[in-house]
Enzyme design. Structure first.
Site, mmCIF file in Angstrom:
data_model
loop_
_atom_site.group_PDB
_atom_site.id
_atom_site.type_symbol
_atom_site.label_atom_id
_atom_site.label_comp_id
_atom_site.label_asym_id
_atom_site.label_seq_id
_atom_site.Cartn_x
_atom_site.Cartn_y
_atom_site.Cartn_z
ATOM 1 N N LYS A 37 0.971 -1.262 0.050
ATOM 2 C CA LYS A 37 0.000 -0.065 0.067
ATOM 3 C C LYS A 37 1.146 1.338 -0.087
ATOM 4 C CE LYS A 37 -3.927 2.283 0.662
ATOM 5 N NZ LYS A 37 -5.220 2.071 -0.112
ATOM 6 N N ASP A 54 -6.317 0.068 6.301
ATOM 7 C CA ASP A 54 -6.376 -0.745 5.136
ATOM 8 C C ASP A 54 -4.854 -1.434 4.890
ATOM 9 O OD1 ASP A 54 -8.516 0.401 4.417
ATOM 10 O OD2 ASP A 54 -7.977 1.633 2.942
ATOM 11 N N GLU A 116 -2.042 -2.114 -3.789
ATOM 12 C CA GLU A 116 -3.324 -1.312 -3.684
ATOM 13 C C GLU A 116 -2.990 0.170 -4.022
ATOM 14 O OE1 GLU A 116 -6.812 -0.177 -0.906
ATOM 15 O OE2 GLU A 116 -5.897 -1.736 -0.330
ATOM 16 N N PRO A 205 -21.794 -9.181 -2.904
ATOM 17 C CA PRO A 205 -23.196 -8.695 -2.271
ATOM 18 C C PRO A 205 -23.038 -7.744 -1.081
ATOM 19 C CG PRO A 205 -23.067 -11.197 -1.248
ATOM 20 C CD PRO A 205 -21.787 -10.838 -2.292
ATOM 21 N N LEU A 207 -22.537 -6.703 2.256
ATOM 22 C CA LEU A 207 -22.227 -7.389 3.402
ATOM 23 C C LEU A 207 -22.209 -6.380 4.721
ATOM 24 C CD1 LEU A 207 -19.464 -9.772 2.051
ATOM 25 C CD2 LEU A 207 -21.808 -10.297 2.575
#
Length: 226
Positions: A37, A54, A116, A205, A207
């Site tokens: 990151k 993160d 990322e 989906p 969550l």
């Protein structure tokens, strides 16, 4: 070795959740993992310095034990655009300064690794460079996280066009439902499947309490990594 740059259609679309789930899935398939990151804005001060949730989430799914500073070399406190946070901290961000730090992670030769980004594809590093320039310098295939909500089709198509125009391969994309009340969710995802040339790696989906193991259930690794 399969290394990928993970970007999103915008900020808060679930890049870290998806990236950590891909790492989790890779470990389940017997692969060694690592994560980078390079720049993180929105860090908390701890006894050992600034730390980003993160980055720590990615580290938790990495089999290679790396120092925090190696995974996240630039940690910035304000939860704002990285180039603005860096200016306020008196830090100069550049591809030249970040590239060797990321390469240090990738040099560990993990079977599966993710780098990322922050926010979307064109998030600035400085007045002249963006995180897309870092992705270009790394020459990594890209995984795009699409936050499924109103407006996502245009955001996804524009981002995919930009990635390909920058000469990089879109290895796959993930449909991450972040607004469960958005209209025509299935139709939007179907449209993206028709219009994006890269394969869909999964439909996540909404969550309420997402975690890497749970999200991994809905994902597959890019074909070359499976």
């Amino acid at each position: 070795m399969n290394h990928y740059f993970v970007t999103g259609t915008d900020t808060d679309v679930g890049k870290t959740q998806v990236a950590s789930a891909l790492l989790h899935l890779a470990v389940k398939q017997g692969l060694s993992t690592a994560a980078s990151k390079p720049v993180a804005a929105g860090c908390d001060m701890t006894q050992v310095g600034l730390r980003n949730d993160d980055a720590q989430t990615l580290m938790a799914q990495s089999t290679q034990a790396l120092p925090y500073e190696t995974v996240n070399p630039v940690a910035l406190a304000p939860p704002i655009a990285p180039h603005i946070a860096a200016q306020q901290a008196g830090i100069e961000l550049s591809v030249a300064s970040l590239l060797p730090r990321v390469q240090q992670v990738l040099a560990g030769q993990a079977d599966f690794a993710v780098v990322e980004g922050a926010g979307g594809w064109r998030v600035p590093l400085s007045e002249t460079q963006t995180l897309a320039d870092l992705a270009q310098a790394l020459r990594l295939p890209v995984i795009l996280v699409v936050g499924i909500r109103l407006g996502c089709i245009s955001h996804a198509l524009l981002t995919a066009e930009a990635i390909e125009r920058d000469g990089l391969t879109l290895a796959g994309w993930v449909a991450n439902i972040i607004d469960p009340d958005s209209a025509c969710i299935a139709d939007n995802i179907a449209t993206l499947k028709r219009r994006l040339s890269a394969p869909c790696l999964g439909e996540v989906p909404f969550l309420p309490e997402p975690n890497a193991a749970l999200i991994a259930h809905y994902l597959s690794l890019p074909e070359v990594a499976s």
